[in-house]
Design a protein around this motif. Sequence first.
Motif, PDB file in Angstrom:
ATOM      1  N   PHE A 158      -1.545   6.096  -1.063  1.00  0.00           N
ATOM      2  CA  PHE A 158      -2.256   5.005  -0.126  1.00  0.00           C
ATOM      3  C   PHE A 158      -3.452   5.599   0.447  1.00  0.00           C
ATOM      4  N   LEU A 159      -4.821   5.149   0.252  1.00  0.00           N
ATOM      5  CA  LEU A 159      -5.891   5.381   1.286  1.00  0.00           C
ATOM      6  C   LEU A 159      -6.109   4.128   1.984  1.00  0.00           C
ATOM      7  N   THR A 160      -6.049   4.333   3.213  1.00  0.00           N
ATOM      8  CA  THR A 160      -5.842   3.159   4.062  1.00  0.00           C
ATOM      9  C   THR A 160      -7.094   2.984   4.819  1.00  0.00           C
ATOM     10  N   ARG A 161      -7.428   1.568   5.461  1.00  0.00           N
ATOM     11  CA  ARG A 161      -8.625   1.446   6.153  1.00  0.00           C
ATOM     12  C   ARG A 161      -8.528   1.942   7.571  1.00  0.00           C
ATOM     13  N   GLY A 162      -7.266   2.281   7.755  1.00  0.00           N
ATOM     14  CA  GLY A 162      -7.429   2.687   9.279  1.00  0.00           C
ATOM     15  C   GLY A 162      -6.080   3.252   9.565  1.00  0.00           C
ATOM     16  N   TYR A 163      -6.008   3.753  10.927  1.00  0.00           N
ATOM     17  CA  TYR A 163      -4.817   4.286  11.456  1.00  0.00           C
ATOM     18  C   TYR A 163      -3.542   3.320  11.525  1.00  0.00           C
ATOM     19  N   PHE A 164      -3.740   2.237  11.716  1.00  0.00           N
ATOM     20  CA  PHE A 164      -2.529   1.283  11.881  1.00  0.00           C
ATOM     21  C   PHE A 164      -2.070   0.867  10.737  1.00  0.00           C
ATOM     22  N   THR A 165      -2.799   0.718   9.637  1.00  0.00           N
ATOM     23  CA  THR A 165      -2.170   0.603   8.499  1.00  0.00           C
ATOM     24  C   THR A 165      -1.592   1.892   7.872  1.00  0.00           C
ATOM     25  N   ALA A 166      -2.009   2.876   8.252  1.00  0.00           N
ATOM     26  CA  ALA A 166      -1.457   4.199   7.608  1.00  0.00           C
ATOM     27  C   ALA A 166      -0.167   4.293   8.334  1.00  0.00           C
ATOM     28  N   GLU A 167      -0.041   4.126   9.703  1.00  0.00           N
ATOM     29  CA  GLU A 167       1.289   4.200  10.451  1.00  0.00           C
ATOM     30  C   GLU A 167       2.293   3.128   9.886  1.00  0.00           C
ATOM     31  N   PHE A 168       2.024   1.807   9.701  1.00  0.00           N
ATOM     32  CA  PHE A 168       2.722   0.921   8.905  1.00  0.00           C
ATOM     33  C   PHE A 168       3.310   1.320   7.838  1.00  0.00           C
ATOM     34  N   LEU A 169       2.501   1.715   6.897  1.00  0.00           N
ATOM     35  CA  LEU A 169       2.931   2.260   5.577  1.00  0.00           C
ATOM     36  C   LEU A 169       3.835   3.449   5.553  1.00  0.00           C
ATOM     37  N   ARG A 170       3.643   4.339   6.619  1.00  0.00           N
ATOM     38  CA  ARG A 170       4.549   5.415   6.745  1.00  0.00           C
ATOM     39  C   ARG A 170       5.997   5.005   7.193  1.00  0.00           C
ATOM     40  N   GLU A 171       6.168   3.960   7.971  1.00  0.00           N
ATOM     41  CA  GLU A 171       7.284   3.190   8.489  1.00  0.00           C
ATOM     42  C   GLU A 171       7.938   2.586   7.282  1.00  0.00           C
ATOM     43  N   GLN A 172       7.108   2.301   6.312  1.00  0.00           N
ATOM     44  CA  GLN A 172       7.868   1.455   5.226  1.00  0.00           C
ATOM     45  C   GLN A 172       8.343   2.289   4.088  1.00  0.00           C
ATOM     46  N   GLY A 173       8.254   3.892   4.615  1.00  0.00           N
ATOM     47  CA  GLY A 173       8.724   4.902   3.620  1.00  0.00           C
ATOM     48  C   GLY A 173       7.555   5.609   2.262  1.00  0.00           C
ATOM     49  N   MET A 174       6.280   5.231   2.530  1.00  0.00           N
ATOM     50  CA  MET A 174       5.663   5.713   1.710  1.00  0.00           C
ATOM     51  C   MET A 174       5.426   7.269   2.282  1.00  0.00           C
ATOM     52  N   LYS A 175       5.115   8.067   0.961  1.00  0.00           N
ATOM     53  CA  LYS A 175       5.137   9.575   1.291  1.00  0.00           C
ATOM     54  C   LYS A 175       3.520   9.949   1.446  1.00  0.00           C
ATOM     55  N   PHE A 176       2.661   9.608   0.681  1.00  0.00           N
ATOM     56  CA  PHE A 176       1.275   9.983   0.563  1.00  0.00           C
ATOM     57  C   PHE A 176       0.348   8.851   1.234  1.00  0.00           C
ATOM     58  N   VAL A 177       0.247   9.118   2.537  1.00  0.00           N
ATOM     59  CA  VAL A 177      -0.593   8.086   3.019  1.00  0.00           C
ATOM     60  C   VAL A 177      -1.675   8.637   3.807  1.00  0.00           C
ATOM     61  N   LYS A 178      -3.078   8.126   3.592  1.00  0.00           N
ATOM     62  CA  LYS A 178      -4.241   9.078   4.418  1.00  0.00           C
ATOM     63  C   LYS A 178      -5.056   7.915   4.828  1.00  0.00           C
ATOM     64  N   PRO A 179      -5.176   7.769   6.202  1.00  0.00           N
ATOM     65  CA  PRO A 179      -6.280   6.910   6.590  1.00  0.00           C
ATOM     66  C   PRO A 179      -7.793   7.354   6.099  1.00  0.00           C
ATOM     67  N   THR A 180      -8.556   6.781   5.642  1.00  0.00           N
ATOM     68  CA  THR A 180      -9.716   7.154   4.934  1.00  0.00           C
ATOM     69  C   THR A 180     -10.892   5.989   5.257  1.00  0.00           C
ATOM     70  N   GLY A 181     -10.612   4.951   5.636  1.00  0.00           N
ATOM     71  CA  GLY A 181     -11.540   3.891   5.815  1.00  0.00           C
ATOM     72  C   GLY A 181     -11.728   3.025   4.338  1.00  0.00           C
ATOM     73  N   CYS A 182     -12.708   2.185   4.408  1.00  0.00           N
ATOM     74  CA  CYS A 182     -13.133   1.321   3.246  1.00  0.00           C
ATOM     75  C   CYS A 182     -13.876   2.421   2.364  1.00  0.00           C
ATOM     76  N   PRO A 183     -13.658   2.395   0.910  1.00  0.00           N
ATOM     77  CA  PRO A 183     -14.518   3.036   0.259  1.00  0.00           C
ATOM     78  C   PRO A 183     -15.939   2.842   0.207  1.00  0.00           C
ATOM     79  N   SER A 184     -16.297   1.603   0.594  1.00  0.00           N
ATOM     80  CA  SER A 184     -17.770   1.107   0.719  1.00  0.00           C
ATOM     81  C   SER A 184     -18.367   2.005   1.827  1.00  0.00           C
ATOM     82  N   LEU A 185     -17.642   2.646   2.662  1.00  0.00           N
ATOM     83  CA  LEU A 185     -18.360   3.444   3.479  1.00  0.00           C
ATOM     84  C   LEU A 185     -19.135   4.866   3.080  1.00  0.00           C
ATOM     85  N   TYR A 186     -18.792   5.124   1.940  1.00  0.00           N
ATOM     86  CA  TYR A 186     -19.164   6.427   1.308  1.00  0.00           C
ATOM     87  C   TYR A 186     -20.051   6.328   0.143  1.00  0.00           C
TER      88      TYR A 186
END
Length: 390
Positions: A158-186
Amino acid sequence: MRILLTGIPSYLQRTIADVSGTTVIHRPYFDETRTKKDLISQVRKIANTGNYLIGEGAAESLRGHDVTYLPFWHLANNRDSNELYERVNREFDLCVFASANLLRPGYSADLEAEIFAKLKMPVVVMGIGIQRKEGLKDQLPAGTIKFLEVLRNKESFFLTRGYFTAEFLREQGMKFVKPTGCPSLYFSPNDMKRSLSALANPGLAEAQRIVFGGYLGSVADTIVDAHALLKPDSVASYVVQDEVVAYSLSLTGDDNDIVYDRASGRITGGTEYKHSEKWQRKNELLVYFDTSQWRGAMSARDLCFGRRFHGCIIGMQAGTPALMIAVDDRMREMLEFIGFPYIEAATWNREADKRAYLANFLGKIDTQAVIDRYSACEANFRNALVQIGL
């Protein structure tokens, strides 16, 4: 690596004529867009023209690999075809799913859950985010909970739009979660930095070649902004993204009436929307279905300004300075992660002298700090791709 890319598309999806199995057939042209019916149909195909930047950014990040974009609707329409999914699982090594604010109470990801359960390969969910923080866990639909369960039980990233989404997904038991922002940014980092360098200029508060974004058809905020920043003889330019299908901005006339000039991107037909009578400036409504044309148009502007994230990002991709007014948790999460300067809507809306406030705000931007933060986020995004094997 053989990559199946699906989910939110780039604007090139508009050339797809047919899909058979895992073979995508493209036309050498785009559908004509001239009439009222044409224009509304084109918006409905993507729901929000800003979404094209998400799909484009995701595709750009996969350069160097053997990438095939299979429309999500094709996978959904053929979800009962064992033959198709056997072929998909045989021909691809990895699935990248370009997404946006998928985690929200009003959307149930039943189809996503069913389709990803059939894929026998790792899945990368790129750009996933929230709509609203409050009550997210308790209000998620059953289909979205199932979607998360499916991905929790397989190799997923999971490459998330920000920190809150990343923390939420970790709480749901997801193992690989990285806050990276929207891919349009790069998509175009050098131009993004050029845009950021140009933003710390109080003189932009006097700019007249401004393109606005907001929610015409719902609220009058953009009209107020245009009156505050533009001189009486200036033309207010507003880019439509989803207003003709989501916010009651109506095109008048019959379905076959000519309402759109493709060369300029200008809506030439009559329109009706709430608060339109409040305009005290000449104004034009623009809409773009080709992101290259959109960027080209934004490159001729002095400033992109308003309440639409991707309406400003595409200006930044053209090197034009852009400033966003944050209106919801979705925007705040993305802006706080990437570190771009922004103004809270509640603060901006109550300012009596908006032009003076804007000049003061722009003059206080620490350009180097903003660019350093952006560069660090870009490196973080590239490193996350490397960790996945991309």
